[in-house]
Design an enzyme around this catalytic site. Structure first.
Site, PDB file in Angstrom:
ATOM      1  N   ARG A 214       0.813  -1.218   0.000  1.00 56.92           N
ATOM      2  CA  ARG A 214       0.000   0.000   0.000  1.00 56.92           C
ATOM      3  C   ARG A 214       0.848   1.270   0.000  1.00 56.92           C
ATOM      4  O   ARG A 214       0.325   2.374  -0.084  1.00 56.92           O
ATOM      5  CB  ARG A 214      -0.937   0.009   1.210  1.00 56.92           C
ATOM      6  CG  ARG A 214      -1.923  -1.142   1.229  1.00 56.92           C
ATOM      7  CD  ARG A 214      -2.829  -1.061   2.436  1.00 56.92           C
ATOM      8  NE  ARG A 214      -3.656   0.125   2.415  1.00 56.92           N
ATOM      9  CZ  ARG A 214      -4.821   0.241   1.809  1.00 56.92           C
ATOM     10  NH1 ARG A 214      -5.307  -0.793   1.147  1.00 56.92           N
ATOM     11  NH2 ARG A 214      -5.505   1.356   1.851  1.00 56.92           N
TER      12      ARG A 214
ATOM     13  N   TRP B  84       2.302   6.314   2.164  1.00 55.66           N
ATOM     14  CA  TRP B  84       2.402   6.641   0.745  1.00 55.66           C
ATOM     15  C   TRP B  84       2.105   8.132   0.681  1.00 55.66           C
ATOM     16  O   TRP B  84       0.970   8.563   0.822  1.00 55.66           O
ATOM     17  CB  TRP B  84       1.362   5.841  -0.034  1.00 55.66           C
ATOM     18  CG  TRP B  84       1.307   6.168  -1.481  1.00 55.66           C
ATOM     19  CD1 TRP B  84       0.416   6.979  -2.120  1.00 55.66           C
ATOM     20  CD2 TRP B  84       2.183   5.688  -2.489  1.00 55.66           C
ATOM     21  NE1 TRP B  84       0.689   7.030  -3.447  1.00 55.66           N
ATOM     22  CE2 TRP B  84       1.763   6.251  -3.712  1.00 55.66           C
ATOM     23  CE3 TRP B  84       3.292   4.845  -2.486  1.00 55.66           C
ATOM     24  CZ2 TRP B  84       2.421   5.997  -4.909  1.00 55.66           C
ATOM     25  CZ3 TRP B  84       3.928   4.585  -3.682  1.00 55.66           C
ATOM     26  CH2 TRP B  84       3.483   5.151  -4.872  1.00 55.66           C
TER      27      TRP B  84
ATOM     28  N   GLY C 106      -5.671   8.078   3.741  1.00 51.48           N
ATOM     29  CA  GLY C 106      -6.652   8.858   2.986  1.00 51.48           C
ATOM     30  C   GLY C 106      -6.276  10.324   2.948  1.00 51.48           C
ATOM     31  O   GLY C 106      -5.113  10.680   3.150  1.00 51.48           O
TER      32      GLY C 106
ATOM     33  N   GLU D 214      -4.533   3.275 -25.900  1.00 48.62           N
ATOM     34  CA  GLU D 214      -4.325   2.672 -24.591  1.00 48.62           C
ATOM     35  C   GLU D 214      -4.932   1.267 -24.548  1.00 48.62           C
ATOM     36  O   GLU D 214      -4.335   0.332 -24.014  1.00 48.62           O
ATOM     37  CB  GLU D 214      -4.928   3.586 -23.510  1.00 48.62           C
ATOM     38  CG  GLU D 214      -4.781   3.118 -22.084  1.00 48.62           C
ATOM     39  CD  GLU D 214      -3.342   2.818 -21.649  1.00 48.62           C
ATOM     40  OE1 GLU D 214      -2.400   3.150 -22.364  1.00 48.62           O
ATOM     41  OE2 GLU D 214      -3.189   2.194 -20.583  1.00 48.62           O
TER      42      GLU D 214
ATOM     43  N   GLU E  95       0.314  -5.853 -24.362  1.00 50.08           N
ATOM     44  CA  GLU E  95       1.300  -6.115 -23.309  1.00 50.08           C
ATOM     45  C   GLU E  95       0.912  -7.265 -22.377  1.00 50.08           C
ATOM     46  O   GLU E  95       1.796  -7.916 -21.835  1.00 50.08           O
ATOM     47  CB  GLU E  95       1.685  -4.855 -22.537  1.00 50.08           C
ATOM     48  CG  GLU E  95       0.616  -4.202 -21.747  1.00 50.08           C
ATOM     49  CD  GLU E  95       1.069  -2.892 -21.116  1.00 50.08           C
ATOM     50  OE1 GLU E  95       2.268  -2.682 -20.902  1.00 50.08           O
ATOM     51  OE2 GLU E  95       0.185  -2.071 -20.808  1.00 50.08           O
TER      52      GLU E  95
ATOM     53  N   HIS F 138      -6.585   4.635 -45.756  1.00 42.29           N
ATOM     54  CA  HIS F 138      -5.276   4.894 -46.365  1.00 42.29           C
ATOM     55  C   HIS F 138      -4.305   3.741 -46.106  1.00 42.29           C
ATOM     56  O   HIS F 138      -3.094   3.917 -46.244  1.00 42.29           O
ATOM     57  CB  HIS F 138      -4.713   6.216 -45.837  1.00 42.29           C
ATOM     58  CG  HIS F 138      -5.617   7.377 -46.126  1.00 42.29           C
ATOM     59  ND1 HIS F 138      -5.759   7.915 -47.383  1.00 42.29           N
ATOM     60  CD2 HIS F 138      -6.475   8.070 -45.330  1.00 42.29           C
ATOM     61  CE1 HIS F 138      -6.645   8.899 -47.343  1.00 42.29           C
ATOM     62  NE2 HIS F 138      -7.100   9.007 -46.109  1.00 42.29           N
TER      63      HIS F 138
ATOM     64  N   LYS G 176       8.176  -2.639 -14.487  1.00 37.28           N
ATOM     65  CA  LYS G 176       7.272  -1.566 -14.051  1.00 37.28           C
ATOM     66  C   LYS G 176       7.930  -0.204 -14.237  1.00 37.28           C
ATOM     67  O   LYS G 176       7.274   0.766 -14.602  1.00 37.28           O
ATOM     68  CB  LYS G 176       6.892  -1.786 -12.584  1.00 37.28           C
ATOM     69  CG  LYS G 176       5.865  -0.808 -12.048  1.00 37.28           C
ATOM     70  CD  LYS G 176       4.482  -1.091 -12.598  1.00 37.28           C
ATOM     71  CE  LYS G 176       3.482  -0.009 -12.261  1.00 37.28           C
ATOM     72  NZ  LYS G 176       2.346   0.006 -13.191  1.00 37.28           N
TER      73      LYS G 176
HETATM   74  C1  F6R Z   1       2.051   0.326 -19.899  1.00 35.10           C
HETATM   75  C2  F6R Z   1       3.022   0.940 -19.032  1.00 35.10           C
HETATM   76  C3  F6R Z   1       4.176   1.638 -19.661  1.00 35.10           C
HETATM   77  C4  F6R Z   1       4.496   2.923 -18.900  1.00 35.10           C
HETATM   78  C5  F6R Z   1       5.777   3.544 -19.433  1.00 35.10           C
HETATM   79  C6  F6R Z   1       6.079   4.874 -18.786  1.00 35.10           C
HETATM   80  O1  F6R Z   1       1.052  -0.312 -19.175  1.00 35.10           O
HETATM   81  O2  F6R Z   1       2.912   0.895 -17.851  1.00 35.10           O
HETATM   82  O3  F6R Z   1       3.944   1.899 -21.001  1.00 35.10           O
HETATM   83  O4  F6R Z   1       3.416   3.793 -19.049  1.00 35.10           O
HETATM   84  O5  F6R Z   1       6.849   2.672 -19.216  1.00 35.10           O
HETATM   85  O6  F6R Z   1       6.249   4.746 -17.418  1.00 35.10           O
HETATM   86  P1  F6R Z   1       6.175   5.994 -16.455  1.00 35.10           P
HETATM   87  O7  F6R Z   1       4.803   6.520 -16.499  1.00 35.10           O
HETATM   88  O8  F6R Z   1       6.567   5.462 -15.115  1.00 35.10           O
HETATM   89  O9  F6R Z   1       7.151   7.003 -16.982  1.00 35.10           O
END
Ligand code: F6R
Length: 610
Positions: free
Chosen positions: A27, A74, A101, A483, A490, A506, A605
Site C-alpha cells: 500500500r 504513501w 486517505g 491505450e 502487453e 489509407h 514496471k
Molecule cells: C504500460 C506501461 C508503460 C508505462 C511507461 C512509462 O502499461 O505501464 O507503457 O506507461 O513505461 O512509465 P512511467 O509513467 O513510469 O514514466
C-alpha cells in the site's frame, strides 16, 4: 494509499504490528512508524524509506506494550521524512493517530487550530486529527474521535490511542478501508485483512461513520452519537496471496477496481466550493501562465496516451498549441523551445530514463518543466520546476491502469486551471465542468459494481483466440484506442494496431477480412457521425465490431456485434470512462489465454534504462 495496523491484546505488540505492516507494504512504503503505550507513556519510532529501515531500528523500542498502532506511508501531503511519518501526536503528547486517505479541509482546520495555539510538527493533513482529538477530549476517546470526524471533510480512516486510556483504540472510516480482526484476548484493526491473517480469520467490516472502540476483550461499534450498532462477524477463507490482492485474482484487476478512489484522491482539494480548479506547487506564477505561447508534452507508453488526452483538453480550453512526443524521440530532436514554452512530463514512476532526459533537454532550452507523477520524492520531482501529483496509490500490476486514469484527470484539471488563469473560459462553464468531473468517480464506481464485468468477460473469452485486433477512434477517442490496444498487446501478446478511424482507408483497411475483430471507441462526441461511417466501412468488409458507446445510444447496437456501454459524460472527460472496458477486455482476453497479467513477459514496471 497508506497501510494502518492496530493491536490491543495479551501479547507484546511491537513485532505483531511490524509483521502487519510488512503485509501492507504493497500500500506504500516511503516512510513508516509505530507507536505503543508502555506504562502509561508513548514509545514512538519513525523511519524514512521502506520497512527495512524501520526493522533496523525496531529494537530501540521495548517489546513490552500490549497496545499500539502502526503505519506505512504513501506520501500525499508532505515529502517522506521522519516528521511527516505517522503516528502523529497532539501538542500535549497524550494522543497518537495514524491515518489513511486525505483530509480535504485540513488547511482550514490547521489554521483554526494554530489560531487557538496548537503547534504542528509536520506538513501532513493527518496531523490535524491528533489536535482535533486533543481539543475535543473530555475523558472519552470515542467521543473525541467522533467530534473530530464531524469536522473533517474528505475520505480517510484513522485510528487513535491515548495515554489517558491505555487499554483502548478507536477507529473510524469514510470511504476508505477498515477491518476489525477478532482474536482470543486480542483484537486487531487494519486497512486490509492481510495484516492479521496469520493471527485470525474472524473479521468485521464496519461501515462509514461508525466508531469502532477496541480493547483486549471487546469490540463495540457505535454511530457518531454513541448508539450501539450490531454487526455480524464473518470468517474469511482467503489465502495470504488473495488477501494482499483484496480478494481479487490479480493486482491488475484490483487496481482497475481502485480507479474510482484514484480519481477521487487525485481530485481532492483541487476544486473549490465555487467550482474553480486550484492547483498548487506547479512552479508557475499567473504571469508565466498568461505569457505561455506553447505547451510540449513528453512521456512514454501509457503516460504518453494520457498526454494525448491532455493535448485535446489544453487546446480546447486553454487555447494553447500543444506538441506531444514520446520522450525517447523528443530527447534526440532539436525542438523549438523558448521561455514561453511549458513542458509537461508525464511519468507515473517519475524515474523513466527517457522522460527524465527529455525534461533535461527542455529545461536547458529555457522551458519551464512541470512533472505529473504518482511518486513523491521521485527523480522527476527533483528535476522539475513544479509538480502535479496524481494520487493513485502504489500500482503493482505492470500494466498501468489506475495511474493512467489519475494522469488523465490531472492533465484535464491542469488544462482547466490554465484556461481559468488565461481567462479563456466563463466561470459558469468551468463550474459545470467541475461539477461533472466530481461525478466521474461515482459514475465509475457504479459502472464497476454494476455486473458489466461479466459481459466484458464473456465477449473477451469468445474473441480470445483471435490473432489480431484493430482499434479505431477519432479525436479524444483515439488515445483511448491506443491505450486499449497497448493493454491488449502487453498482457495478452496478441498483435493489435490502433488507428485514427479516418486514416483507415489509407492503409489498415487492407488488414480486414471476414470476421476480423475491430474495437471502435464510439462514445458521444462531435466526431460520432464520422465514426459511424467508419463502422459501416468496416462492417462492409465482414469485420466484427466491438464498440464502446455512451449509455442511451440504442442505434449502435444494430451496427456493432458487441457494445460495451459506459456512462455518458462530457466529451473531454469521456476517456476516464471509455478506457475502463478496454482495460477489462484486455484483462479477460489475457486470463482466458492463461497469461500472467501482473507480470507480463519482457516488461518492467519502471524503465530506468534508455
Ligand atoms: C504500460 C506501461 C508503460 C508505462 C511507461 C512509462 O502499461 O505501464 O507503457 O506507461 O513505461 O512509465 P512511467 O509513467 O513510469 O514514466
Amino acid at each position: 494509499m497508506c497501510g494502518i495496523v492496530g493491536y490491543a491484546g495479551d501479547r507484546p505488540c511491537r513485532d505483531i504490528l511490524f509483521r502487519g505492516l510488512r503485509k501492507l507494504e504493497y500500500r506504500g512504503y516511503d516512510s513508516a512508524g509505530i507507536s505503543v503505550i508502555t506504562e502509561g507513556q508513548f514509545d514512538l519510532l519513525h523511519s524514512v524509506g521502506n520497512l527495512d529501515r524501520l526493522e533496523e531500528i525496531l529494537n530501540q523500542m521495548p517489546n513490552q506494550s500490549h497496545l499500539g498502532i502502526a503505519h506505512t506511508r504513501w506520501a500525499t501531503h508532505g515529502r517522506p521524512s521522519n516528521e511527516n511519518a505517522h503516528p502523529h501526536l497532539d501538542c500535549t503528547g497524550r494522543f497518537a493517530i495514524v491515518l489513511n486517505g486525505i483530509v480535504e479541509n485540513y488547511l482550514a482546520l490547521r489554521e483554526q487550530l494554530q489560531g487557538e495555539g496548537h503547534e504542528f510538527t509536520s506538513e501532513t493533513d493527518a496531523e490535524v486529527v491528533a489536535h482535533l482529538i486533543e481539543r475535543a477530549f473530555r475523558g472519552d476517546l470515542r467521543e473525541a474521535a467522533a467530534e473530530a470526524f464531524r469536522q473533517m471533510e474528505g475520505h480517510f480512516t484513522y485510528v487513535a490511542i491515548t495515554t489517558e486510556d491505555p487499554e483502548t483504540m478507536v477507529a473510524v472510516r469514510k470511504e476508505t478501508p477498515l477491518v476489525i480482526g477478532l482474536g482470543e484476548k486480542e483484537n486487531f484493526l487494519a486497512s486490509a485483512v492481510t495484516a492479521f491473517l496469520s493471527e485470525t480469520r474472524t473479521v468485521i467490516f464496519p461501515d462509514d461513520a461508525e466508531l469502532v472502540t477496541v480493547t483486549r476483550d471487546s469490540v463495540v461499534i457505535t454511530d457518531l452519537d454513541g448508539n450501539v450498532i450490531e454487526r455480524q462477524a464473518e470468517e474469511v477463507d482467503w489465502d495470504e496471496d488473495a488477501a494482499e490482492k483484496g480478494g481479487y485474482e490479480t493486482f491488475m484487476l484490483k487496481e482497475i477496481n481502485e480507479q474510482p478512489t484514484a480519481l477521487a484522491d487525485t481530485l481532492a482539494e483541487r476544486v473549490t466550493h465555487e467550482g474553480r480548479v486550484e492547483l498548487e506547487g506547479l512552479g508557475l506564477e499567473d504571469g508565466d501562465i498568461r505569457r505561455l505561447r506553447q505547451v510540449i508534452i513528453v512521456a512514454c507508453g501509457t503516460s504518453h496516451h494520457a498526454g494525448l488526452v491532455g493535448k485535446y483538453a489544453l487546446e480546447k480550453w486553454a487555447r494553447l498549441p500543444v506538441e506531444i512526443d514520446v520522450a525517447s524521440e523528443f530527447r534526440y530532436r532539436d525542438p523549438v523551445i523558448g521561455p514561453d514554452t511549458l513542458t509537461i512530463a508525464i511519468t507515473q514512476s517519475g524515474e523513466t530514463a527517457d522522460t527524465l532526459a527529455a525534461m533535461r533537454l527542455a529545461r536547458q532550452a529555457g522551458s519551464k518543466v512541470l512533472a505529473i507523477t504518482n511518486i513523491v520524492g521521485s527523480q522527476a520531482t527533483r528535476e522539475a520546476d513544479g509538480v502535479l501529483f496524481t494520487r493513485a496509490g502504489l500500482e503493482i500490476g505492470v500494466a498501468a491502469t489506475k495511474t493512467f486514469e489519475a494522469q488523465v484527470l490531472a492533465v484535464i484539471l491542469l488544462a482547466l486551471y490554465l484556461a481559468e488563469v488565461r481567462g479563456h473560459l466563463a466561470d459558469e462553464y468551468v463550474k459545470q465542468l467541475t461539477e461533472e468531473i466530481r461525478r466521474v468517480p461515482t459514475m465509475l464506481n457504479g459502472y464497476l459494481e454494476d455486473g458489466r464485468l461479466a459481459q466484458i468477460e464473456a465477449v473477451a473469452t469468445r474473441y480470445a483466440k483471435e490473432r489480431f485486433f484493430l482499434y479505431l477512434g477519432r479525436n479524444i477517442g483515439l488515445p483511448v484506442c491506443m491505450e486499449g490496444a497497448l493493454k491488449l498487446k502487453e498482457i495478452s501478446y496478441i498483435p493489435s494496431e490502433s488507428y485514427a478511424a479516418g486514416e483507415m482507408k489509407h492503409g489498415p483497411i487492407a488488414l480486414l477480412d471476414e470476421g476480423s475483430p475491430v474495437v471502435v471507441v464510439a462514445t458521444d462526441g462531435h466526431t460520432y457521425e464520422k465514426l459511424i461511417s467508419n463502422i459501416q466501412e468496416v462492417k462492409a468488409r465482414g469485420a466484427h465490431v466491438i464498440a464502446v458507446a455512451s449509455e442511451g445510444n440504442k442505434a449502435i447496437a444494430d451496427m456493432a456485434d458487441e457494445v460495451f456501454y459506459v456512462p455518458k459524460t462530457d466529451e473531454v472527460l469521456s476517456p476516464l470512462l471509455a478506457t475502463v472496458p478496454l482495460q477489462l477486455f484486455a484483462y479477460y482476453v489475457a486470463t482466458a489465454n492463461g497469461e500472467s497479467v501482473d507480470q507480463p513477459r519482457n516488461l518492467a514496471k519502471t524503465v530506468t534504462v534508455e
